[in-house]
Write a protein that holds these residues in place. Structure first.
Motif, PDB file in Angstrom:
ATOM      1  N   ILE A 370      15.133  -2.307  27.595  1.00 31.18           N
ATOM      2  CA  ILE A 370      14.493  -1.268  26.715  1.00 31.18           C
ATOM      3  C   ILE A 370      13.223  -1.733  25.836  1.00 31.18           C
ATOM      4  O   ILE A 370      12.257  -0.713  25.867  1.00 31.18           O
ATOM      5  N   ILE A 371      13.343  -2.738  25.385  1.00 34.43           N
ATOM      6  CA  ILE A 371      12.138  -3.251  24.848  1.00 34.43           C
ATOM      7  C   ILE A 371      10.891  -3.420  25.806  1.00 34.43           C
ATOM      8  O   ILE A 371       9.785  -2.956  25.302  1.00 34.43           O
ATOM      9  N   ASN A 372      10.904  -3.964  26.969  1.00 35.70           N
ATOM     10  CA  ASN A 372      10.219  -4.438  27.836  1.00 35.70           C
ATOM     11  C   ASN A 372       9.481  -3.231  28.269  1.00 35.70           C
ATOM     12  O   ASN A 372       8.085  -3.030  28.611  1.00 35.70           O
ATOM     13  N   GLU A 373      10.188  -2.095  28.393  1.00 34.80           N
ATOM     14  CA  GLU A 373       9.867  -0.888  29.265  1.00 34.80           C
ATOM     15  C   GLU A 373       9.139  -0.032  28.217  1.00 34.80           C
ATOM     16  O   GLU A 373       8.647   1.117  28.297  1.00 34.80           O
ATOM     17  N   SER A 374       9.233  -0.531  26.948  1.00 39.73           N
ATOM     18  CA  SER A 374       8.642   0.585  25.800  1.00 39.73           C
ATOM     19  C   SER A 374       7.170   0.397  25.599  1.00 39.73           C
ATOM     20  O   SER A 374       6.568   1.572  25.028  1.00 39.73           O
ATOM     21  N   GLY A 375       6.721  -0.567  26.205  1.00 39.31           N
ATOM     22  CA  GLY A 375       5.167  -0.497  25.824  1.00 39.31           C
ATOM     23  C   GLY A 375       4.789  -1.178  24.653  1.00 39.31           C
ATOM     24  O   GLY A 375       3.689  -1.437  24.333  1.00 39.31           O
ATOM     25  N   LEU A 376       5.624  -1.719  23.908  1.00 43.28           N
ATOM     26  CA  LEU A 376       5.251  -2.304  22.587  1.00 43.28           C
ATOM     27  C   LEU A 376       4.984  -3.445  22.878  1.00 43.28           C
ATOM     28  O   LEU A 376       5.171  -4.273  23.838  1.00 43.28           O
ATOM     29  N   ASN A 377       4.117  -4.148  21.786  1.00 51.07           N
ATOM     30  CA  ASN A 377       3.340  -5.431  21.878  1.00 51.07           C
ATOM     31  C   ASN A 377       4.516  -6.309  20.959  1.00 51.07           C
ATOM     32  O   ASN A 377       4.666  -6.597  20.053  1.00 51.07           O
ATOM     33  N   VAL A 378       5.701  -6.672  21.917  1.00 52.16           N
ATOM     34  CA  VAL A 378       6.692  -7.416  21.399  1.00 52.16           C
ATOM     35  C   VAL A 378       6.504  -9.015  21.912  1.00 52.16           C
ATOM     36  O   VAL A 378       6.633  -9.047  23.179  1.00 52.16           O
ATOM     37  N   ILE A 379       6.620  -9.956  21.057  1.00 49.98           N
ATOM     38  CA  ILE A 379       6.845 -11.196  21.546  1.00 49.98           C
ATOM     39  C   ILE A 379       8.320 -11.508  21.525  1.00 49.98           C
ATOM     40  O   ILE A 379       9.143 -11.570  20.594  1.00 49.98           O
ATOM     41  N   SER A 380       8.763 -11.738  22.811  1.00 54.06           N
ATOM     42  CA  SER A 380      10.457 -12.152  23.003  1.00 54.06           C
ATOM     43  C   SER A 380      10.730 -13.434  22.632  1.00 54.06           C
ATOM     44  O   SER A 380       9.985 -14.463  23.394  1.00 54.06           O
ATOM     45  N   ALA A 381      11.751 -13.952  22.251  1.00 55.97           N
ATOM     46  CA  ALA A 381      12.152 -15.406  21.988  1.00 55.97           C
ATOM     47  C   ALA A 381      13.619 -15.487  22.785  1.00 55.97           C
ATOM     48  O   ALA A 381      14.133 -14.455  22.748  1.00 55.97           O
ATOM     49  N   ASP A 382      13.749 -16.791  22.965  1.00 53.73           N
ATOM     50  CA  ASP A 382      15.219 -17.019  23.781  1.00 53.73           C
ATOM     51  C   ASP A 382      16.173 -17.548  22.782  1.00 53.73           C
ATOM     52  O   ASP A 382      17.480 -17.148  22.814  1.00 53.73           O
ATOM     53  N   ASP A 383      15.872 -18.149  21.763  1.00 50.08           N
ATOM     54  CA  ASP A 383      16.884 -18.562  20.828  1.00 50.08           C
ATOM     55  C   ASP A 383      16.241 -18.648  19.320  1.00 50.08           C
ATOM     56  O   ASP A 383      15.179 -18.260  19.236  1.00 50.08           O
ATOM     57  N   LEU A 384      17.183 -18.890  18.528  1.00 55.25           N
ATOM     58  CA  LEU A 384      16.873 -18.778  16.973  1.00 55.25           C
ATOM     59  C   LEU A 384      15.482 -19.769  16.523  1.00 55.25           C
ATOM     60  O   LEU A 384      14.628 -19.259  16.034  1.00 55.25           O
ATOM     61  N   ASP A 385      15.456 -21.109  17.338  1.00 49.88           N
ATOM     62  CA  ASP A 385      14.448 -21.887  16.964  1.00 49.88           C
ATOM     63  C   ASP A 385      13.126 -21.345  17.714  1.00 49.88           C
ATOM     64  O   ASP A 385      12.289 -21.554  16.903  1.00 49.88           O
ATOM     65  N   ASP A 386      13.047 -21.047  18.599  1.00 45.03           N
ATOM     66  CA  ASP A 386      12.090 -20.443  19.502  1.00 45.03           C
ATOM     67  C   ASP A 386      11.576 -19.312  18.673  1.00 45.03           C
ATOM     68  O   ASP A 386      10.296 -19.283  18.360  1.00 45.03           O
ATOM     69  N   ALA A 387      12.516 -18.484  18.177  1.00 43.15           N
ATOM     70  CA  ALA A 387      12.002 -17.173  17.415  1.00 43.15           C
ATOM     71  C   ALA A 387      11.362 -17.645  16.169  1.00 43.15           C
ATOM     72  O   ALA A 387      10.164 -16.862  15.930  1.00 43.15           O
ATOM     73  N   ALA A 388      11.997 -18.594  15.498  1.00 41.76           N
ATOM     74  CA  ALA A 388      11.339 -18.738  14.161  1.00 41.76           C
ATOM     75  C   ALA A 388       9.752 -19.513  14.447  1.00 41.76           C
ATOM     76  O   ALA A 388       8.950 -18.975  13.663  1.00 41.76           O
ATOM     77  N   LYS A 389      10.051 -20.526  15.321  1.00 37.22           N
ATOM     78  CA  LYS A 389       8.576 -21.063  15.699  1.00 37.22           C
ATOM     79  C   LYS A 389       7.431 -19.967  15.854  1.00 37.22           C
ATOM     80  O   LYS A 389       6.251 -19.835  15.556  1.00 37.22           O
ATOM     81  N   LYS A 390       7.597 -18.761  16.964  1.00 34.41           N
ATOM     82  CA  LYS A 390       6.755 -18.160  17.381  1.00 34.41           C
ATOM     83  C   LYS A 390       6.433 -17.072  16.264  1.00 34.41           C
ATOM     84  O   LYS A 390       5.247 -16.704  15.950  1.00 34.41           O
ATOM     85  N   ILE A 391       7.354 -16.654  15.259  1.00 36.59           N
ATOM     86  CA  ILE A 391       6.837 -15.746  14.276  1.00 36.59           C
ATOM     87  C   ILE A 391       6.146 -16.617  13.088  1.00 36.59           C
ATOM     88  O   ILE A 391       4.928 -15.951  12.800  1.00 36.59           O
ATOM     89  N   VAL A 392       6.306 -17.767  12.937  1.00 39.39           N
ATOM     90  CA  VAL A 392       5.678 -18.560  11.950  1.00 39.39           C
ATOM     91  C   VAL A 392       4.110 -18.594  12.528  1.00 39.39           C
ATOM     92  O   VAL A 392       3.082 -18.404  11.773  1.00 39.39           O
ATOM     93  N   LYS A 393       3.878 -19.222  13.923  1.00 41.80           N
ATOM     94  CA  LYS A 393       2.938 -19.255  14.506  1.00 41.80           C
ATOM     95  C   LYS A 393       2.142 -17.897  14.587  1.00 41.80           C
ATOM     96  O   LYS A 393       0.854 -18.142  14.214  1.00 41.80           O
ATOM     97  N   ALA A 394       2.516 -17.188  14.503  1.00 32.13           N
ATOM     98  CA  ALA A 394       1.980 -15.545  14.971  1.00 32.13           C
ATOM     99  C   ALA A 394       1.329 -15.395  13.356  1.00 32.13           C
ATOM    100  O   ALA A 394       0.173 -14.774  13.322  1.00 32.13           O
TER     101      ALA A 394
END
Ligand code: ADP
Ligand code: MG
Length: 397
Positions: A370-394
């Motif tokens: 649903i998110i991928n097909e929404s056309g939204l600019n979303v960064i997806s993450a695989d696990d909690l660690d990955d998610a935290a790293k990605k948002i802090v970086k962004a």
């Protein structure tokens, strides 16, 4: 829910507890009439904000040499002069944070002849699973400092719920506070009555700092900080009118309408999480990677699309938020519902900051789709660690 000192005192007075006469005013022009209705010749003008330390607080607008948020006045004219100086200004105390709080209500109270200032509070002591009194002879000042420097001066007496406050409890409390004569006599009704008010009104905290012994030997409640247990709110419709929304965070008020567990914080990463434990872990890991969460938000177990949408809107409406992390473990909560809620909210309010989404659990594939097909600019993450790293970086990049 917290209430103002004067409201707490009115409540305690209705239980027959000894509080001074006083009049709360909501505009400065009422000061003279309020003071004239009191016996005098000593008055106290007290700022009504939901924070302690008012006496030692400072008004932003008046500079460091002006008097604090609780002032003695020796005549009606003196009351009026102080009210005019204080009203509408911003009081900064140890408990308000640097932004301070605007004083929109003042309490004009009869001045007391103080012999001794004591500390008394009633709270739920979780270590013993009982309501307990916490008392000290060192009242009126910073009780946190007393607890830190001279912890032996703070005495706790837990109350057996089946008996309530017994004579033995009263004796222990009176001894701890070194009460004798008329004060000890007063204590025999005051302690059980404070306990009764605490239990009947489902308080989570009743703090009287100071409880005073007056020059005539009698006891009086001089300050009152009352918090009610939000979980028992439905049992007390009579307390609803005491709520002062201007003292509460707007986002928290909005969140409470949707039954969301939300607490505003000082950081810049907005978090939407399900489950209090996961929310705590998410905040911890954001900190671990060097950033600060903008809020605690638990959307709960079986949140609807509407609830998720509301939650997302509250986060995006916060100008401090520079990035959003959605971290969902779908158990009862389904990942596709979360995805739909996020998309509905973004369609309504737009998305101006980076968004990282980590989904796991029930219907995760559908949610991601649903998110991928929404056309939204979303960064997806695989696990909690990955998610935290990605948002802090962004956010930092
Ligand atoms: P806060 O704890 O927010 O500073 P309090 O109500 O405890 O506010 O007031 C601070 C101090 O002001 C008290 O410790 C007491 O010494 C004095 N005070 C407060 N109310 C009165 C009163 N009615 N009469 C005399 N002194 C007062
Ligand atoms: Mg006080």
């Amino acid at each position: 829910m917290n209430i103002h000192e004067y409201q707490g005192k009115q409540l305690l007075k209705s239980y027959g507890l000894p509080v001074a006469d006083g009049v709360a005013i909501l505009k400065a022009s009422d000061a003279e009439a309020a003071a004239k209705s009191l016996p005098g010749p000593l008055y106290v003008v007290k700022s009504q904000i939901h924070a302690g330390g008012r006496g030692k607080g400072k008004f932003k607008e008046l500079g460091p040499d002006a008097k604090g948020g609780v002032r003695l006045a020796k005549s009606v004219a003196d009351v009026v002069a102080n009210v005019n100086e204080m009203f509408g200004n911003t009081l900064v105390t140890k408990q308000t944070g640097p932004a301070g709080k605007q004083v929109n209500r003042l309490y004009i109270e009869d001045g007391a002849d103080i012999e001794r200032e004591l500390y008394l509070s009633i709270l739920v002591d979780r270590t013993v699973g009982r309501v307990a009194f916490v008392v000290s002879t060192e009242g009126g000042m910073d009780i946190e400092a007393v607890a830190h420097d001279t912890p032996e001066k703070i005495i706790t007496v837990a109350i057996d719920p089946q008996t309530g406050v017994t004579d033995k409890d009263v004796a222990a409390l009176s001894k701890a506070l070194k009460l004798d004569g008329a004060a000890a006599e007063d204590a025999r009704t005051i302690f059980p009555t404070l306990y009764k008010a605490f239990v009947e009104k489902d308080m989570s905290l009743l703090e009287v700092n100071p409880l005073i012994v007056m020059k005539n030997g009698r006891i009086r409640v001089l300050d009152a900080k009352v918090s009610f247990d939000g979980n028992a709110e439905f049992r007390h419709p009579e307390l609803a009118e005491l709520r002062d929304l201007s003292e509460e965070d707007e986002k928290e008020i909005e969140a409470s309408k949707y039954d969301l567990a939300y607490v505003a914080l000082d950081g810049n990463i907005g978090c939407m999480v399900n489950g209090a434990g996961l929310a705590m872990a998410t905040m911890d890991i954001i900190k671990l990677y060097g950033a600060e969460p903008a809020n605690f938000l638990d959307v709960g177990g079986g949140a609807s699309k509407e609830k998720v949408t509301a939650a997302f809107k509250i986060i995006t409406a916060d100008p401090a938020v520079k990035g959003i992390l959605v971290n969902i473990f779908g158990g009862i909560m389904r990942c596709d519902v979360i995805a739909e809620g996020v998309i509905a909210a973004v369609k309504e309010v737009g998305l101006k900051v980076p968004l990282v989404v980590r989904l796991e659990g029930t219907n995760v594939e559908l949610g991601k789709k649903i998110i991928n097909e929404s056309g939204l600019n979303v960064i997806s993450a695989d696990d909690l660690d990955d998610a935290a790293k990605k948002i802090v970086k962004a956010v930092k990049g």
